[in-house]
Every structure is written in C-alpha cells, then in structure tokens.
Design a protein around this motif. Structure first.
Motif, mmCIF file in Angstrom:
data_model
loop_
_atom_site.group_PDB
_atom_site.id
_atom_site.type_symbol
_atom_site.label_atom_id
_atom_site.label_comp_id
_atom_site.label_asym_id
_atom_site.label_seq_id
_atom_site.Cartn_x
_atom_site.Cartn_y
_atom_site.Cartn_z
ATOM 1 N N VAL A 260 9.390 29.012 83.169
ATOM 2 C CA VAL A 260 7.945 28.929 83.354
ATOM 3 C C VAL A 260 7.567 27.488 83.667
ATOM 4 N N GLY A 261 6.720 27.306 84.667
ATOM 5 C CA GLY A 261 6.262 25.960 85.021
ATOM 6 C C GLY A 261 7.071 25.350 86.161
ATOM 7 N N ASP A 262 8.190 25.979 86.559
ATOM 8 C CA ASP A 262 8.997 25.422 87.647
ATOM 9 C C ASP A 262 8.232 25.457 88.966
ATOM 10 N N HIS A 263 8.445 24.427 89.767
ATOM 11 C CA HIS A 263 7.906 24.415 91.125
ATOM 12 C C HIS A 263 8.964 24.944 92.060
ATOM 13 N N LEU A 264 8.549 25.729 93.025
ATOM 14 C CA LEU A 264 9.469 26.205 94.048
ATOM 15 C C LEU A 264 9.227 25.353 95.283
ATOM 16 N N GLY A 265 10.298 24.835 95.877
ATOM 17 C CA GLY A 265 10.149 23.991 97.064
ATOM 18 C C GLY A 265 9.415 22.712 96.721
ATOM 19 N N THR A 266 8.456 22.345 97.569
ATOM 20 C CA THR A 266 7.679 21.122 97.354
ATOM 21 C C THR A 266 6.688 21.344 96.215
ATOM 22 N N PRO A 267 6.558 20.391 95.294
ATOM 23 C CA PRO A 267 5.568 20.580 94.223
ATOM 24 C C PRO A 267 4.167 20.756 94.809
ATOM 25 N N PRO A 268 3.376 21.675 94.238
ATOM 26 C CA PRO A 268 2.043 21.923 94.778
ATOM 27 C C PRO A 268 1.108 20.757 94.526
ATOM 28 N N ALA A 269 0.016 20.744 95.311
ATOM 29 C CA ALA A 269 -0.938 19.648 95.205
ATOM 30 C C ALA A 269 -1.533 19.592 93.797
ATOM 31 N N ARG A 270 -1.676 20.791 93.194
ATOM 32 C CA ARG A 270 -2.292 20.829 91.870
ATOM 33 C C ARG A 270 -1.204 20.629 90.821
ATOM 34 N N PRO A 271 -1.088 19.453 90.244
ATOM 35 C CA PRO A 271 0.020 19.240 89.318
ATOM 36 C C PRO A 271 -0.185 20.022 88.023
ATOM 37 N N ALA A 272 0.922 20.500 87.457
ATOM 38 C CA ALA A 272 0.820 21.271 86.216
ATOM 39 C C ALA A 272 0.312 20.370 85.091
ATOM 40 N N GLY A 273 0.785 19.125 85.091
ATOM 41 C CA GLY A 273 0.275 18.136 84.147
ATOM 42 C C GLY A 273 0.521 18.497 82.701
ATOM 43 N N ARG A 274 -0.371 17.996 81.857
ATOM 44 C CA ARG A 274 -0.196 18.177 80.431
ATOM 45 C C ARG A 274 -0.604 19.587 80.051
ATOM 46 N N HIS A 275 -0.310 19.920 78.813
ATOM 47 C CA HIS A 275 -0.797 21.209 78.335
ATOM 48 C C HIS A 275 -2.321 21.175 78.257
ATOM 49 N N HIS A 276 -2.908 22.343 78.506
ATOM 50 C CA HIS A 276 -4.372 22.411 78.505
ATOM 51 C C HIS A 276 -4.929 22.721 77.123
ATOM 52 N N PHE A 277 -4.104 23.331 76.283
ATOM 53 C CA PHE A 277 -4.575 23.685 74.945
ATOM 54 C C PHE A 277 -3.747 22.928 73.909
ATOM 55 N N SER A 278 -4.242 22.922 72.682
ATOM 56 C CA SER A 278 -3.514 22.189 71.656
ATOM 57 C C SER A 278 -2.203 22.905 71.332
ATOM 58 N N PRO A 279 -1.193 22.124 70.985
ATOM 59 C CA PRO A 279 0.102 22.733 70.653
ATOM 60 C C PRO A 279 0.019 23.476 69.317
ATOM 61 N N PRO A 280 1.018 24.330 69.038
ATOM 62 C CA PRO A 280 1.012 25.063 67.771
ATOM 63 C C PRO A 280 0.991 24.101 66.586
ATOM 64 N N THR A 281 0.341 24.516 65.509
ATOM 65 C CA THR A 281 0.248 23.632 64.350
ATOM 66 C C THR A 281 1.052 24.152 63.163
ATOM 67 N N LEU A 282 1.722 25.296 63.355
ATOM 68 C CA LEU A 282 2.489 25.859 62.247
ATOM 69 C C LEU A 282 3.941 26.051 62.660
ATOM 70 N N GLU A 283 4.770 26.245 61.652
ATOM 71 C CA GLU A 283 6.198 26.396 61.934
ATOM 72 C C GLU A 283 6.823 27.221 60.821
ATOM 73 N N THR A 284 7.852 27.996 61.178
ATOM 74 C CA THR A 284 8.534 28.747 60.129
ATOM 75 C C THR A 284 10.014 28.896 60.467
ATOM 76 N N VAL B 73 -0.281 36.395 63.463
ATOM 77 C CA VAL B 73 -0.129 37.546 64.367
ATOM 78 C C VAL B 73 1.055 37.313 65.302
ATOM 79 N N GLN B 74 1.158 36.066 65.766
ATOM 80 C CA GLN B 74 2.285 35.738 66.640
ATOM 81 C C GLN B 74 3.608 35.932 65.892
ATOM 82 N N LYS B 75 3.601 35.594 64.615
ATOM 83 C CA LYS B 75 4.796 35.751 63.795
ATOM 84 C C LYS B 75 5.191 37.233 63.725
ATOM 85 N N GLU B 76 4.198 38.084 63.501
ATOM 86 C CA GLU B 76 4.488 39.525 63.444
ATOM 87 C C GLU B 76 5.026 40.022 64.772
#
Ligand SMILES: Nc1nc2c(ncn2[C@@H]2O[C@H](COP(=O)(O)OP(=O)(O)OP(=O)(O)O)[C@@H](O)[C@H]2O)c(=O)[nH]1
Ligand SMILES: [Mg+2]
Length: 668
Positions: free
Chosen positions: A333-357, A403-406
């Motif tokens: 996920v996130g790979d560019h095919l051929g030439t990278p598109p004009a719109r860079p994927a850049g940073r994540h748009h949402f906050s990263p997960p805050t929990l871990e198990t 919910v994601q855990k389930e």
C-alpha cells in the motif's frame, strides 16, 4: 470517457454503505438496493462486516452517469479503521461527506472534514436519514456551517422530515432566496462574478451560477449540501446529478509515462497479491513490466476495472481509472507505479494508533503462522505497526481501539486458522527532547570500535515538525553513502528513545564526520581493517546519538483524546466524579435541551474504560465520542517500554564490534 473517483466518507453508521447501494440502484446498475441490516450489500462483503453490520475495509464499485464512469469508494466510519480512509485519500477526485440528519455533526465528521479541507478534495455534503424519527435537517445544516465550514449552500430543502414520507425538494433555478444565497457565497470567492453582478444582476443567470458553483466546488472553496435518505431513496437522484455536474471528473493522459498509486492490497484465493491502483497518467497493459518502490519490477498478469457494479477483466487500463492489478508480487500500500504522481503521498493524514497489545497464539506451535498472518495484515494496513521481540518470542501490534482488536482476532481465527488472545492493551507514549545534547566519537580513538568519525547534536523542534536531519559539515567531505547511512540510522535510532518510546520532533545535526578511504593490499584485496564502510556508520551512529540524547534528556508524553460526552442533565453530578477517577478533565459543559454536552481531555488509555462504564452510569442514554488530540507529559511514574530486537543498540554487528574492540585492532 471521463472518470470520477469518489470517496464516501462519514462517521460510523451515518449510512455510507446504504447510500452506495442506493446510488448504484438509482444509476440503474442494480435492480434492488442491498441492505446493511440483511448483510446483502455490494461493498460490505467480508463475513465480519455482514455479521456486525459495519464496514471494516474500503471497497470499490462503479456506475456510469451522464457519460462519466464513477468509481465509488465506500469507506469505514469507525475510527478504529481510519487507516482504510487514510489510504484512499490520495486517489480521490472528490468526496461525499455523509452526515446523519438525526445525530448531526459527529466527532469523526469533524476529523474527516478537516482532512478533506487540508487536502483540497472537492466535497459535497449529504444529510442522510431524513426519513428517520427525530431527523432535523435544518438544524444539521446550521451545525455544518457552525462546526465544519461556513462555505456551504443547501441546494434544496426537505419536507416532512422525520417521517417515512420525507422528500427532498431541489431549489428551483429561479428561486430568489436560493439565488441570493448562491450569489452571496460565490461572489465571496470570485471577483469577476461579483463585478458582473454589481453591474447587472440579470447578467448572472442560473446557468452561470451553476457553472460558478461547479468551478468553486472543484477548487474545494465551497461545498454544496444535498439531503435525503439512502433507505427511501429521497434526494438520491438529485445527489447523483450533483455528483455528475459539480464534482470534477477527469480525463487522464494515456500517452504520458505511467504514474499510479496503490491504495489497497488484497489477497486472492490462492494467496496471491491483488493491488488496487489509481492510474494518474499513462496506460497499463497485461504483460507490461512495471516499476514500483525503488528497484522493484514485475509483470502485470491480469487487470480488472470496475464497471456497472462489477469488476471486469480488461487487457489494459488507462489514465484516470482505478484498476485491480495481478502479478505485482512485492507490492505494498502506498507504492507508486512508474513515475511518482504529482500529488505526493506525504505524511499520514490522521494520527497514528495510540494503543498497543501483545498477541499470543492459543497454541504455541502456531507462532510462525501467526507471525506470517500478522505480517500480511500489517501489509494491508500501513498504519499498523508490528513490533517483534525475538528474545522473548513476542509480537505486538499497534491499535486504534478495541473493535480493531476484535477484528484482528476474528480475522486470524477465521481466515488463517490461528486462534489468539491478547495481553492487556497498553498506551503508546512518545518522548520529547528537552535540552540540547552533543557527542562525538573519533576514528582510530578508543573506545570507538568503528572506522568512522561521527559527531551529532540533538535539540528540540516545534511540535508536529518531525525529525529534521541537517549537515553541519561540508556536503563533499564524506561519501554520500556514509551520509545516508548516518541519516537513516538517526531516524531508526529515534524510534526508541531513552525510555524505549519513539522520539518526536527534533533537530539532529551532523557536527563531525570522518572516514578512512578504501584501502587495498598490494595484491588488490579490499582490506576492511583499514577502510571505512557504511556499516561502520550504521553501527557508530546509534552510540553517538544515544549519548547526545542522554545529555539532552527527554520527557515521556502520553496520548490524550478529546472527548465529547452527551448525557442526561440530571446525571452530571454522578458522572463528574467518575471522570475524575479516570483522569478525564472536562473543558466545557453546555446544557442543550435535557442533556449536557461535556467536552474535555481523557488519556487514550482510559477511553475504553470510560466507554465501558458509560451505559451503567447514564441509564444507557449517554453517548461518547473521542479522537486523538495531543500528547501531554506523563504525570506520576514514567512508563518505559522494553527495548525490542530491531533496536540498533542491540544489533549483532555492534556487539561483535565491541567485542573486537577489546582484542587488538591491527595497527595502521
Ligand atoms: N432510516 C434510515 N436508516 C438508514 C439510512 N441510511 C442508513 N440507515 C441505517 O443506518 C444503519 C447504518 O447504515 P450503514 O449504511 O451501514 O452506515 P455506514 O455509514 O456504512 O456505517 P459504517 O460503514 O459501519 O461506518 C443501518 O441500520 C441502515 O439501515 C437512512 O437514510 N434512513
Ligand atoms: Mg459502511
């Protein structure tokens, strides 16, 4: 043919999947819309989605309207699956943001609206569920203007709201009130239109206004609002017209070099990878070899595009389209095919997960299978991090919520035959640098066991600025490969600070650098004992950086969510003391009708406990929404995380080199 890649986004349960069905039906693709409640929709196809009636994975379906192929991407609304939304954002030409006419603007609606706005994605709003008891579309429209953006205009109104007979009446083109509202909004962003209007009101015809509305919608300056019901179909034909007329369909350039983005990876029946890609430019044909991520190259073995509710095999796919590509074995996920598109994927748009198990297989023999399965899941979900500890034979996953855990548990059991349980969920903290620290190790000088000189200075940087690496030495003074090795290792090392948490936002400067040039014996064999290699820099950098970091010092911060709690007014006195025990701090309380709306901060680790206690505390009437807001310094004992095996300080080469240090190094 023009294509419009359209995302349907909303808070959980607002009706995205139902609206997707209804749009397919209205566009003539399916005879009867499927139902979420009966588990018969085109986009909720996973067994778990059907059982639970929620969307977990994003899915694509297509229809044609007014000569435009619309690829509709139905996304999940539950915040635990935000990663699914994250990855489609980069491939959208437009979006429909759905808001329930009963619940109104909700926490996730705000998060999504902010992100769509930041990315400049043209967005229509659809106020759904106008047929449901309690629907109040006018109030929701006011909320949208107050809480999301003032740049909205309703393109009609609802009659008989809150009843099964609710209907959407599109505003007549000549309706003076509607014209005034449109003119007010559109002239605010369009001086030419304003000038024409001031000179001669009649020169601004309904057609001209509609064109101006489309132009400003395409630039994401204004957002037309429709309303209706995904269940009765009210207003959906007019929404379809709006999608075709107001959102910018594109006609890509098939002759340009290939450029595409992979936004979803699925496994086929035989475990083969299927990449969902948006082609921005160029064309992909079956048997083409295409390049992606660094040096990877693979042959496309099959292509399918989306059309009329189905995926259909094709020999080629052109610019602007979304396709399913088979054959790209290592694709992510996130790979560019051929030439990278004009719109860079850049940073994540949402906050990263805050929990871990930590995930534990029920049968110890399943450990390798569990590891392989989790790796596959993490591949499909770029915001999921796996941390593996070979020493303890443990693997931990980062999480957004329970919910994601389930879902992970059910997926491992159902799809991979690996039953697992989880250790207690813990909070993922971060470290912030508090002072300035520097360190240097010189080449050929004890105790430095490596053939390199590295000096680093670390200092704090503004919140949100990330890790910046700067050269404090001349660019030409070290080979590029060594500089790159230092920079990469700096970033890797900062994944675990003094207390084991990732270090955020800091500036690292390379203050000293030195190496011994490649040396060979007379007979031409490379002599490692006399020549610096990138490996020396990879091993030395963590030692220097950690010393500098220790001198600078860090403070551990914990993730804090902003909560919105809606509860019966008479229960405020009961709930407040409980909030205090959960370390939740109310910031504001508004009395609205018979209920209190409390906004405040709660540590991410307490959100689940609060959710669990809420029904009993509020006679089942309270509702809680929360989203990550910021990090704050931990109060009380500082939590630390055990160091994990990818920790560069524990690397085998490093230990070996240190061991070598005590044995004599050959004289130079
Ligand atoms: N009365 C009424 N019910 C609706 C309408 N739209 C959706 N629903 C119901 O609301 C519930 C949620 O609908 P979904 O379409 O699954 O909502 P969603 O936004 O796709 O939900 P997630 O994907 O899980 O975030 C289901 O029970 C639907 O039948 C509507 O317009 N009117
Ligand atoms: Mg859904």
């Amino acid at each position: 043919m023009k294509t419009l890649n359209l995302g349907i986004l909303a808070h959980v349960d607002a009706g995205k999947t139902s609206l997707t069905e209804r749009l397919l039906h209205t566009a003539g693709v399916i005879d009867e819309p499927g139902s979420v409640d009966a588990g018969s929709t085109r986009t909720d196809t996973m067994a778990l989605e059907r059982q639970r009636g929620i969307t977990i994975r994003s899915a694509v379906v297509a229809f044609t309207v007014a000569g435009i192929t619309v690829n509709l991407i139905d996304t999940p609304g539950h915040p635990d699956f935000i990663a699914e939304v994250e990855r489609v954002l980069g491939v959208l030409d437009g979006a429909v943001l759905v808001v329930s006419a009963v619940e109104g603007v909700q926490a996730q609606t705000r998060v999504l609206a902010r992100t769509l706005h930041r990315l400049g994605i043209p967005t229509l709003l659809f106020v759904n569920k106008v047929d449901r008891y309690g629907a109040d579309p006018d109030a929701v429209l006011r909320q949208i203007a107050d809480r999301l953006t003032p740049d909205v205009v309703a393109l009609g109104r609802v009659v008989a709201a809150g009843t099964p007979a609710a209907r959407w009446l599109p505003a007549a083109p000549q309706d003076p009130d509607h014209t005034t509202r449109l003119v007010d909004l559109l002239t605010a962003h369009d001086d030419a239109l304003l000038t024409t209007y001031v000179r001669d009101e009649c020169a601004v015809t309904a057609t001209r206004l509609r064109a101006a509305l489309a132009a400003q919608t395409a630039r994401a300056r204004v957002h037309p609002v429709h309303a209706g019901s995904a269940i009765t179909g009210a207003g959906v034909d007019d929404l379809l017209t709006g999608i075709a007329e107001l959102l910018p369909a594109t006609e890509g350039d098939d002759t340009a070099p290939l450029s595409g983005t992979v936004f979803k990876v699925e496994r086929g029946p035989a475990g083969e990878k299927i990449a969902y890609a948006r082609i921005f430019a160029g064309i992909v044909r079956v048997r083409d070899r295409i390049r992606y991520r660094g040096g990877h190259e693979a042959k496309v073995t099959a292509i399918a595009v989306f059309a009329d509710g189905d995926a259909v095999a094709r020999d080629a796919v052109g610019a602007g389209r979304i396709a399913r590509l088979h054959g790209l074995t290592d694709v992510r996920v996130g790979d560019h095919l051929g030439t990278p598109p004009a719109r860079p994927a850049g940073r994540h748009h949402f906050s990263p997960p805050t929990l871990e198990t930590v995930v534990v297989p029920d049968r110890p023999a399943d450990r390798p299978a569990m590891h392989a399965a989790l790796t596959q899941l993490a591949e499909q979900d770029p915001l999921i991090n796996l941390r593996q500890d070979d020493l303890r034979q443990e693997i931990a996953v980062s999480l957004y919520g329970e919910v994601q855990k389930e879902v992970i548990q059910a997926t491992l059991a159902d799809e991979y035959g690996v039953p697992v349980t989880f250790r207690e969920t813990t909070t993922v903290c971060v470290e912030r640098v508090i002072g300035v620290g520097a360190a240097v190790e010189w080449i050929g000088k004890d105790p430095n066991p490596f053939l390199g000189t590295v000096g680093l200075r670390i200092e704090p940087a503004p919140v949100g600025s990330g890790i910046e690496f700067r050269l404090g030495i001349e660019l030409g003074s070290m080979p590029m490969a060594f500089l790159k090795a230092v920079e990469e290792t700096v970033r890797e090392t900062l994944r675990q600070g003094l207390h084991g948490w990732a270090v955020l936002d800091c500036l690292v400067t390379l203050t000293h650098g030195g190496y011994w040039a490649r040396q060979s014996h007379a007979h031409g064999v490379f002599d490692k004992s006399m020549s610096s290699t990138a490996g020396d820099f990879r091993n030395l950098t963590p030692l220097v950086l950690m010393t500098a970091l220790r001198r600078a010092g860090t403070r551990v911060h914990e993730p804090v969510h902003r909560f919105h709690l809606d509860l019966p007014a008479d229960l405020l006195g009961t709930v407040l003391p409980v909030l205090a025990t959960l370390d939740a701090v109310p910031r504001s309380a508004t009395l609205r009708g018979g209920s209190y709306l409390l906004d405040g901060d709660v540590p991410a680790g307490q959100v689940h406990a609060l959710e669990q206690r809420l029904p009993a505390l509020t006679r089942g009437e309270g509702t809680l929404e929360s989203e990550f807001d910021h990090h704050r310094p931990v109060r009380g004992p500082v939590p630390s995380r055990p160091r994990w095996d990818h920790d560069p300080l524990h690397r085998k080469e490093y230990l070996l080199a240190v061991a070598r240090r005590v044995t004599a190094r050959p004289e130079r």
